[in-house]
Design a protein around this motif. Sequence first.
Motif, PDB file in Angstrom:
ATOM      1  N   ALA A  72     -24.541  18.909 -17.445  1.00  0.00           N
ATOM      2  CA  ALA A  72     -23.397  19.200 -18.319  1.00  0.00           C
ATOM      3  C   ALA A  72     -22.136  19.399 -17.495  1.00  0.00           C
ATOM      4  CB  ALA A  72     -23.693  20.452 -19.138  1.00  0.00           C
ATOM      5  N   SER A  73     -22.283  20.114 -16.379  1.00  0.00           N
ATOM      6  CA  SER A  73     -21.126  20.382 -15.523  1.00  0.00           C
ATOM      7  C   SER A  73     -20.552  19.084 -14.951  1.00  0.00           C
ATOM      8  CB  SER A  73     -21.544  21.328 -14.396  1.00  0.00           C
ATOM      9  OG  SER A  73     -20.562  21.353 -13.415  1.00  0.00           O
ATOM     10  N   ILE A  74     -21.460  18.177 -14.559  1.00  0.00           N
ATOM     11  CA  ILE A  74     -21.007  16.893 -14.008  1.00  0.00           C
ATOM     12  C   ILE A  74     -20.276  16.087 -15.087  1.00  0.00           C
ATOM     13  CG2 ILE A  74     -21.800  14.679 -13.060  1.00  0.00           C
ATOM     14  CD1 ILE A  74     -24.044  16.343 -11.660  1.00  0.00           C
ATOM     15  N   ARG A  75     -20.823  16.134 -16.319  1.00  0.00           N
ATOM     16  CA  ARG A  75     -20.169  15.423 -17.429  1.00  0.00           C
ATOM     17  C   ARG A  75     -18.781  16.004 -17.696  1.00  0.00           C
ATOM     18  NH1 ARG A  75     -25.177  15.286 -19.939  1.00  0.00           N
ATOM     19  NH2 ARG A  75     -24.710  17.150 -21.137  1.00  0.00           N
ATOM     20  N   GLU A  76     -18.683  17.348 -17.547  1.00  0.00           N
ATOM     21  CA  GLU A  76     -17.391  17.993 -17.836  1.00  0.00           C
ATOM     22  C   GLU A  76     -16.381  17.808 -16.704  1.00  0.00           C
ATOM     23  OE1 GLU A  76     -18.331  22.069 -18.761  1.00  0.00           O
ATOM     24  OE2 GLU A  76     -19.600  21.424 -20.428  1.00  0.00           O
ATOM     25  N   ASN A  77     -16.872  17.674 -15.462  1.00  0.00           N
ATOM     26  CA  ASN A  77     -15.955  17.533 -14.315  1.00  0.00           C
ATOM     27  C   ASN A  77     -16.220  16.256 -13.519  1.00  0.00           C
ATOM     28  OD1 ASN A  77     -15.083  20.413 -14.653  1.00  0.00           O
ATOM     29  ND2 ASN A  77     -17.197  20.740 -14.055  1.00  0.00           N
ATOM     30  N   PRO A  78     -16.136  15.089 -14.166  1.00  0.00           N
ATOM     31  CA  PRO A  78     -16.466  13.873 -13.416  1.00  0.00           C
ATOM     32  C   PRO A  78     -15.515  13.622 -12.247  1.00  0.00           C
ATOM     33  CG  PRO A  78     -15.523  13.324 -15.543  1.00  0.00           C
ATOM     34  CD  PRO A  78     -15.711  14.795 -15.532  1.00  0.00           C
ATOM     35  N   VAL A  79     -14.257  14.056 -12.380  1.00  0.00           N
ATOM     36  CA  VAL A  79     -13.267  13.798 -11.324  1.00  0.00           C
ATOM     37  C   VAL A  79     -13.647  14.563 -10.050  1.00  0.00           C
ATOM     38  CG1 VAL A  79     -10.840  14.001 -10.673  1.00  0.00           C
ATOM     39  CG2 VAL A  79     -11.462  13.371 -13.008  1.00  0.00           C
ATOM     40  N   THR A  80     -14.070  15.808 -10.229  1.00  0.00           N
ATOM     41  CA  THR A  80     -14.470  16.615  -9.068  1.00  0.00           C
ATOM     42  C   THR A  80     -15.611  15.948  -8.317  1.00  0.00           C
ATOM     43  OG1 THR A  80     -14.041  18.477 -10.501  1.00  0.00           O
ATOM     44  CG2 THR A  80     -15.082  18.958  -8.408  1.00  0.00           C
ATOM     45  N   VAL A  81     -16.627  15.541  -9.084  1.00  0.00           N
ATOM     46  CA  VAL A  81     -17.791  14.912  -8.457  1.00  0.00           C
ATOM     47  C   VAL A  81     -17.368  13.616  -7.770  1.00  0.00           C
ATOM     48  CG1 VAL A  81     -20.082  13.960  -8.879  1.00  0.00           C
ATOM     49  CG2 VAL A  81     -19.330  15.960 -10.135  1.00  0.00           C
ATOM     50  N   ALA A  82     -16.521  12.827  -8.449  1.00  0.00           N
ATOM     51  CA  ALA A  82     -16.080  11.554  -7.884  1.00  0.00           C
ATOM     52  C   ALA A  82     -15.302  11.775  -6.592  1.00  0.00           C
ATOM     53  CB  ALA A  82     -15.233  10.805  -8.900  1.00  0.00           C
ATOM     54  N   LEU A  83     -14.440  12.798  -6.602  1.00  0.00           N
ATOM     55  CA  LEU A  83     -13.618  13.090  -5.421  1.00  0.00           C
ATOM     56  C   LEU A  83     -14.500  13.439  -4.228  1.00  0.00           C
ATOM     57  CD1 LEU A  83     -10.552  13.303  -4.920  1.00  0.00           C
ATOM     58  CD2 LEU A  83     -10.784  15.767  -5.192  1.00  0.00           C
ATOM     59  N   SER A  84     -15.466  14.309  -4.464  1.00  0.00           N
ATOM     60  CA  SER A  84     -16.398  14.684  -3.389  1.00  0.00           C
ATOM     61  C   SER A  84     -17.177  13.465  -2.918  1.00  0.00           C
ATOM     62  CB  SER A  84     -17.399  15.734  -3.865  1.00  0.00           C
ATOM     63  OG  SER A  84     -16.736  16.845  -4.356  1.00  0.00           O
ATOM     64  N   ALA A  85     -17.630  12.657  -3.885  1.00  0.00           N
ATOM     65  CA  ALA A  85     -18.456  11.496  -3.543  1.00  0.00           C
ATOM     66  C   ALA A  85     -17.676  10.515  -2.664  1.00  0.00           C
ATOM     67  CB  ALA A  85     -18.941  10.814  -4.812  1.00  0.00           C
ATOM     68  N   VAL A  86     -16.414  10.263  -3.033  1.00  0.00           N
ATOM     69  CA  VAL A  86     -15.598   9.325  -2.258  1.00  0.00           C
ATOM     70  C   VAL A  86     -15.375   9.866  -0.840  1.00  0.00           C
ATOM     71  CG1 VAL A  86     -13.307   8.276  -2.086  1.00  0.00           C
ATOM     72  CG2 VAL A  86     -14.512   8.295  -4.274  1.00  0.00           C
ATOM     73  N   THR A  87     -15.133  11.181  -0.752  1.00  0.00           N
ATOM     74  CA  THR A  87     -14.951  11.800   0.565  1.00  0.00           C
ATOM     75  C   THR A  87     -16.201  11.617   1.418  1.00  0.00           C
ATOM     76  OG1 THR A  87     -13.689  13.490  -0.583  1.00  0.00           O
ATOM     77  CG2 THR A  87     -14.208  13.912   1.709  1.00  0.00           C
ATOM     78  N   VAL A  88     -17.344  11.948   0.831  1.00  0.00           N
ATOM     79  CA  VAL A  88     -18.606  11.795   1.564  1.00  0.00           C
ATOM     80  C   VAL A  88     -18.776  10.331   1.967  1.00  0.00           C
ATOM     81  CG1 VAL A  88     -21.119  11.920   1.374  1.00  0.00           C
ATOM     82  CG2 VAL A  88     -19.733  13.722   0.393  1.00  0.00           C
ATOM     83  N   GLY A  89     -18.499   9.436   1.016  1.00  0.00           N
ATOM     84  CA  GLY A  89     -18.671   8.006   1.256  1.00  0.00           C
ATOM     85  C   GLY A  89     -17.859   7.523   2.457  1.00  0.00           C
ATOM     86  N   PHE A  90     -16.568   7.832   2.472  1.00  0.00           N
ATOM     87  CA  PHE A  90     -15.720   7.356   3.564  1.00  0.00           C
ATOM     88  C   PHE A  90     -16.115   7.991   4.893  1.00  0.00           C
ATOM     89  CE2 PHE A  90     -13.053   5.464   0.369  1.00  0.00           C
ATOM     90  CZ  PHE A  90     -12.527   4.369   1.030  1.00  0.00           C
ATOM     91  N   SER A  91     -16.383   9.294   4.876  1.00  0.00           N
ATOM     92  CA  SER A  91     -16.755   9.963   6.129  1.00  0.00           C
ATOM     93  C   SER A  91     -18.019   9.348   6.712  1.00  0.00           C
ATOM     94  CB  SER A  91     -17.000  11.453   5.901  1.00  0.00           C
ATOM     95  OG  SER A  91     -15.875  12.030   5.360  1.00  0.00           O
ATOM     96  N   LEU A  92     -19.032   9.191   5.857  1.00  0.00           N
ATOM     97  CA  LEU A  92     -20.291   8.631   6.348  1.00  0.00           C
ATOM     98  C   LEU A  92     -20.101   7.200   6.819  1.00  0.00           C
ATOM     99  CD1 LEU A  92     -22.998   9.917   3.831  1.00  0.00           C
ATOM    100  CD2 LEU A  92     -22.688  10.576   6.202  1.00  0.00           C
ATOM    101  N   ALA A  93     -19.276   6.438   6.081  1.00  0.00           N
ATOM    102  CA  ALA A  93     -19.062   5.035   6.441  1.00  0.00           C
ATOM    103  C   ALA A  93     -18.391   4.929   7.809  1.00  0.00           C
ATOM    104  CB  ALA A  93     -18.224   4.342   5.376  1.00  0.00           C
ATOM    105  N   ILE A  94     -17.323   5.722   8.012  1.00  0.00           N
ATOM    106  CA  ILE A  94     -16.618   5.665   9.296  1.00  0.00           C
ATOM    107  C   ILE A  94     -17.575   6.054  10.423  1.00  0.00           C
ATOM    108  CG2 ILE A  94     -14.750   6.697  10.664  1.00  0.00           C
ATOM    109  CD1 ILE A  94     -13.270   7.131   7.965  1.00  0.00           C
ATOM    110  N   PHE A  95     -18.283   7.138  10.197  1.00  0.00           N
ATOM    111  CA  PHE A  95     -19.202   7.638  11.209  1.00  0.00           C
ATOM    112  C   PHE A  95     -20.274   6.593  11.540  1.00  0.00           C
ATOM    113  CE2 PHE A  95     -22.831  10.294  12.544  1.00  0.00           C
ATOM    114  CZ  PHE A  95     -22.229  10.959  13.593  1.00  0.00           C
TER     115      PHE A  95
END
Lengths: 222, 297
Positions: B16-39
Amino acid sequence: MIQLYHVHKKYDGAVQALTDVNLKIEKGEFVFITGSSGAGKSTLLKIMFGSEVPSDGHIILDGRNYLKIPPEQIPLIRRRMGFVFQDFKLINTKSVFDNVALALKVMGVGPALIKKRVNKVLAYVQLQHRANFKPLTLSGGEQQRVAIARALVKDPAILLADEPTGNLDPELAVQVMELFKEVSLRGTTVIVATHDHSLIQRFNSRVIEFSEGKVISAGESA
Amino acid sequence: MGERSSLVYTVSDAAASIRENPVTVALSAVTVGFSLAIFTLFLIVFINISGVVHQWGEKAHVIVYIKDNSVKGGISELKANLTLLGEVESVTYISKDDALKILNTGFEAGEGLLEGLKENPLPASFEIKLKDSFRDPKLISNFAEKVGSYRWVEEVQFGGEWVEKFAELISFVKLTAVILGTFLIVATLFIISNTIRLTVYARREEIEVMRLVGASNTYIKAPFVIEGVTSGIVGGLIAYVLIYLGIHFLGSQIPSYFELDFQSTLSAPFLLLCLILSGVLLGAIGALVSLGKFLKV
């Protein structure tokens, strides 16, 4: 049974909220805690609820020394208590049903039993028709009844209420108190902090009076 | 009543929380994605370059030139000494005549290059093949230095000192990678924990109510951790796509003599698994860090 021995509470900044409080409240008793603002009523309730720790003294709850209970067990004690707040403390994004159900969900009660008990308690506070409403769409009296339903749904051993009628008109206040009285007759210890003397006079119950953090009258059991 | 119901509620609360705050989850996911990709891209390039240096090291033969005035017994003695060395796999003797033949086959067009000379100027030599474990630029260099001091040895040559220099450069790159990697991981944790902290802050009243009705810390924390872990999983997938694109781009830009093969560095399922696990770890730690200070009894 709740027993307090020489309980002191001093907040940071040297505010002495409670001084040498000694009290004994029997199981199933209905007790008013009264006194002017700042007399220590709220602090007393918070200490009984475990959200404040006394600076000194002991609290014995059903034979157990409250202060020796490890922090991780405090939630277990709260599950045996209901607390009704002046400002209701409802979650405005959740429906009335979900607000009441929360008290059972945190205990791990199964969905079928939750549904049964929440509907029963909502009927008891006459709010069954509001189950799917959000709290902010309800009147103050209705919101307070949701809070009471949440406190009662787990059949608490102790019900604490801090100025529960502070936001209600006199007629609603009487209704809420009658509800509490009924609950106490069913075996729950009910402790109500209020400075509304007209209410206290109307209900013939024990009154513990506070002034400047001290018990000035411990009252007698009705 | 039971653990199973609690688990179901925790997961449904998180959903429910993820459904209510999709932007927060997306923001974290993109951050994780780029960091892991660069690394990871950095790591892949690094592993490949290290591999290339190692390959070049393997190709490097050590050639020990023998002094022209050596007596026959001396040559046999030298061969025996070289064969006894722990690093050596095989020793091949190349006489002066052999050397001339090799030179002539090497320069077909220049046949008779040395014909005008009265005697063969090429020295006899031993071509040494080293054991696998010693085919490292640094070790080869040490070996060459040791053998250079032997009797009857004129000179020792090994496949390019620049390989050694390049290896030093790689060590430097390795250190840089460790430092950059640490920065990236810390920055990622910082961003994730702050994003989750925002969610925690937005839901502080709800958390307070949960505490008041007797929710355990685990019950309160779990949905946030699940949210962090979800960001991590999505982030891992994002990283995988970014790495895939990055490798394709880099692959087309590599000079052919580098002999790099990015595709086969890590198998795709293994890489995906590593990325998702790293994302999960980052998400969970990020959530716990942000909740630690927020929750009291």
